[in-house]
Design a protein around this motif. Structure first.
Motif, PDB file in Angstrom:
ATOM      1  N   ALA A 145      -0.302  72.575   2.570  1.00  0.00           N
ATOM      2  CA  ALA A 145      -1.419  73.486   2.806  1.00  0.00           C
ATOM      3  C   ALA A 145      -2.606  73.128   1.914  1.00  0.00           C
ATOM      4  O   ALA A 145      -2.435  72.684   0.769  1.00  0.00           O
ATOM      5  N   PHE A 146      -3.798  73.312   2.426  1.00  0.00           N
ATOM      6  CA  PHE A 146      -5.019  73.065   1.668  1.00  0.00           C
ATOM      7  C   PHE A 146      -5.151  74.152   0.606  1.00  0.00           C
ATOM      8  O   PHE A 146      -5.005  75.338   0.895  1.00  0.00           O
TER       9      PHE A 146
ATOM     10  N   TYR B 291      -8.404  73.511   8.375  1.00  0.00           N
ATOM     11  CA  TYR B 291      -7.523  73.940   7.287  1.00  0.00           C
ATOM     12  C   TYR B 291      -8.305  74.685   6.194  1.00  0.00           C
ATOM     13  O   TYR B 291      -7.711  75.436   5.408  1.00  0.00           O
ATOM     14  N   GLU B 292      -9.624  74.514   6.148  1.00  0.00           N
ATOM     15  CA  GLU B 292     -10.438  75.133   5.094  1.00  0.00           C
ATOM     16  C   GLU B 292     -10.599  76.641   5.263  1.00  0.00           C
ATOM     17  O   GLU B 292     -11.059  77.322   4.349  1.00  0.00           O
TER      18      GLU B 292
ATOM     19  N   VAL C  49      -8.374  78.969   5.514  1.00  0.00           N
ATOM     20  CA  VAL C  49      -7.317  79.810   4.957  1.00  0.00           C
ATOM     21  C   VAL C  49      -7.959  80.805   3.996  1.00  0.00           C
ATOM     22  O   VAL C  49      -8.956  80.506   3.335  1.00  0.00           O
TER      23      VAL C  49
ATOM     24  N   TRP D 153     -12.943  73.026  15.659  1.00  0.00           N
ATOM     25  CA  TRP D 153     -12.198  73.160  14.418  1.00  0.00           C
ATOM     26  C   TRP D 153     -12.668  74.335  13.565  1.00  0.00           C
ATOM     27  O   TRP D 153     -12.137  74.571  12.484  1.00  0.00           O
TER      28      TRP D 153
ATOM     29  N   PRO E 244      -8.836  77.788  13.814  1.00  0.00           N
ATOM     30  CA  PRO E 244      -8.137  78.578  12.801  1.00  0.00           C
ATOM     31  C   PRO E 244      -8.512  80.058  12.793  1.00  0.00           C
ATOM     32  O   PRO E 244      -8.072  80.807  11.924  1.00  0.00           O
TER      33      PRO E 244
ATOM     34  N   ASP F 236      -4.177  77.359  14.442  1.00  0.00           N
ATOM     35  CA  ASP F 236      -3.548  77.555  13.138  1.00  0.00           C
ATOM     36  C   ASP F 236      -4.419  76.860  12.095  1.00  0.00           C
ATOM     37  O   ASP F 236      -5.552  76.500  12.376  1.00  0.00           O
ATOM     38  N   PHE F 237      -3.853  76.663  10.897  1.00  0.00           N
ATOM     39  CA  PHE F 237      -4.619  76.048   9.813  1.00  0.00           C
ATOM     40  C   PHE F 237      -4.236  74.585   9.581  1.00  0.00           C
ATOM     41  O   PHE F 237      -4.571  74.012   8.550  1.00  0.00           O
ATOM     42  N   SER F 238      -3.582  73.964  10.551  1.00  0.00           N
ATOM     43  CA  SER F 238      -3.091  72.596  10.367  1.00  0.00           C
ATOM     44  C   SER F 238      -4.184  71.540  10.460  1.00  0.00           C
ATOM     45  O   SER F 238      -4.053  70.449   9.912  1.00  0.00           O
ATOM     46  N   GLY F 239      -5.264  71.834  11.188  1.00  0.00           N
ATOM     47  CA  GLY F 239      -6.297  70.819  11.423  1.00  0.00           C
ATOM     48  C   GLY F 239      -5.858  69.802  12.449  1.00  0.00           C
ATOM     49  O   GLY F 239      -6.454  68.727  12.565  1.00  0.00           O
TER      50      GLY F 239
END
Length: 287
Positions: A127-128, A162-163, A165, A193, A197, A227-230
């Motif tokens: 996770a970031f 991912y940023e 979160v 993107w 998220p 999701d937050f995976s990118g």
């Protein structure tokens, strides 16, 4: 006769309501021809750069963001672009190149004629985290300052999902905004993107305004959950207006934020069909 008169009246009401009376269809929301990200035609570029540029020019596209030189030297690529009246306005590189080869990146950008240098991924494991964001902000400020002062090009960070979160009262994307110097660090919004998220692209544009200089235009296939995976399948890229994102709202907010360059990006196998569809959709949008 009464029925005919009634139908004509209905048609008149429709034409007035839609703005199509006497050819008046409203002001175009997106009057310019969008640019294109080279990654869209990555496989073709790997085989034949010149022929791929010819294909892109045939679509009427004259603005591009290159994230790869595809085996050509910066000078050779610039010559091919100039021969076709195409401009490279943005030059994408890796995080490592930005940090450890800043001078080479800046020089290549100048040769290509680019006004912007951008990266699209911050290396991280799992996770970031705020530590990842903290390091990135420091690196962005340093490299961005050098690129601007020595080479006259602006640095942009392209978000990848991912940023977003949660962090404190906002997100780690907010943290990056707050920790980077606006004089040296700007942003490129990838609307897919941002939406993927769970963030709202239009709301983010209204919040940060001119910090966003560039934009990737792409839509997310209906039914796909983010999701937050990118990461998501390239086949989840669909033509603008056919996916989940409110494109008119995003473009209105982008216009207010004074975004300078818009690039279509389509990573799917159907790009040759979908890019023209996206261009037609944009051309038909009215304010």
């Amino acid at each position: 006769m009464k029925r005919i008169g009634y139908l004509l009246s209905l048609c008149l009401v429709f034409l007035v309501a839609t703005g199509d009376l006497w050819g008046q269809s409203g002001k175009p929301l997106f009057p310019e021809t969008p640019g294109l990200v080279s990654y869209t035609h990555r496989k073709s570029f790997e085989k034949d750069v010149a022929a791929t540029l010819d294909t892109i020019k045939s679509l009427g596209i004259t603005d591009m963001e290159f994230s790869n030189l595809f085996g050509a030297s910066p000078n050779a690529l610039r010559d091919m672009l100039d021969d076709r009246g195409i401009k490279c306005s943005s030059y994408g590189v890796s995080y490592d190149a930005l940090v450890n080869k800043t001078d080479e990146v800046g020089l290549n950008a100048k040769i290509l004629g680019a006004s912007f240098v951008r990266i699209a991924w911050i290396p991280h494991e799992g996770a970031f985290t705020v530590e990842d964001a903290k390091k990135a902000a420091k690196d962005f400020n340093k490299a961005g300052k050098k690129l601007k002062k020595k080479y006259g090009v602006a640095f942009c960070y392209h978000n990848h999902g991912y940023e977003f979160v949660s962090y404190k009262d906002g997100t780690l994307f907010d943290y990056l905004m707050q920790r980077t110097n606006p004089e040296y660090v700007s942003f490129e919004m990838d609307i897919l993107w941002t939406f993927f998220p769970g963030a709202d692209p239009a709301e983010l544009l209204r919040k940060y305004g001119s910090r966003f200089k560039l934009m990737h235009l792409k839509d997310l296939k209906k039914g796909v959950k983010g999701d937050f995976s990118g990461k998501t399948s390239p086949e989840n890229d669909v033509p603008l207006g056919t996916g989940q994102i409110n494109i008119p709202e995003v473009l209105k907010a982008a216009k207010e934020a004074c975004v300078k360059h818009y690039y279509i990006e389509d990573e799917s196998k159907l790009k040759s069909v979908q890019v023209p569809q996206t261009m037609a959709y944009l051309k038909g949008l009215k304010e």
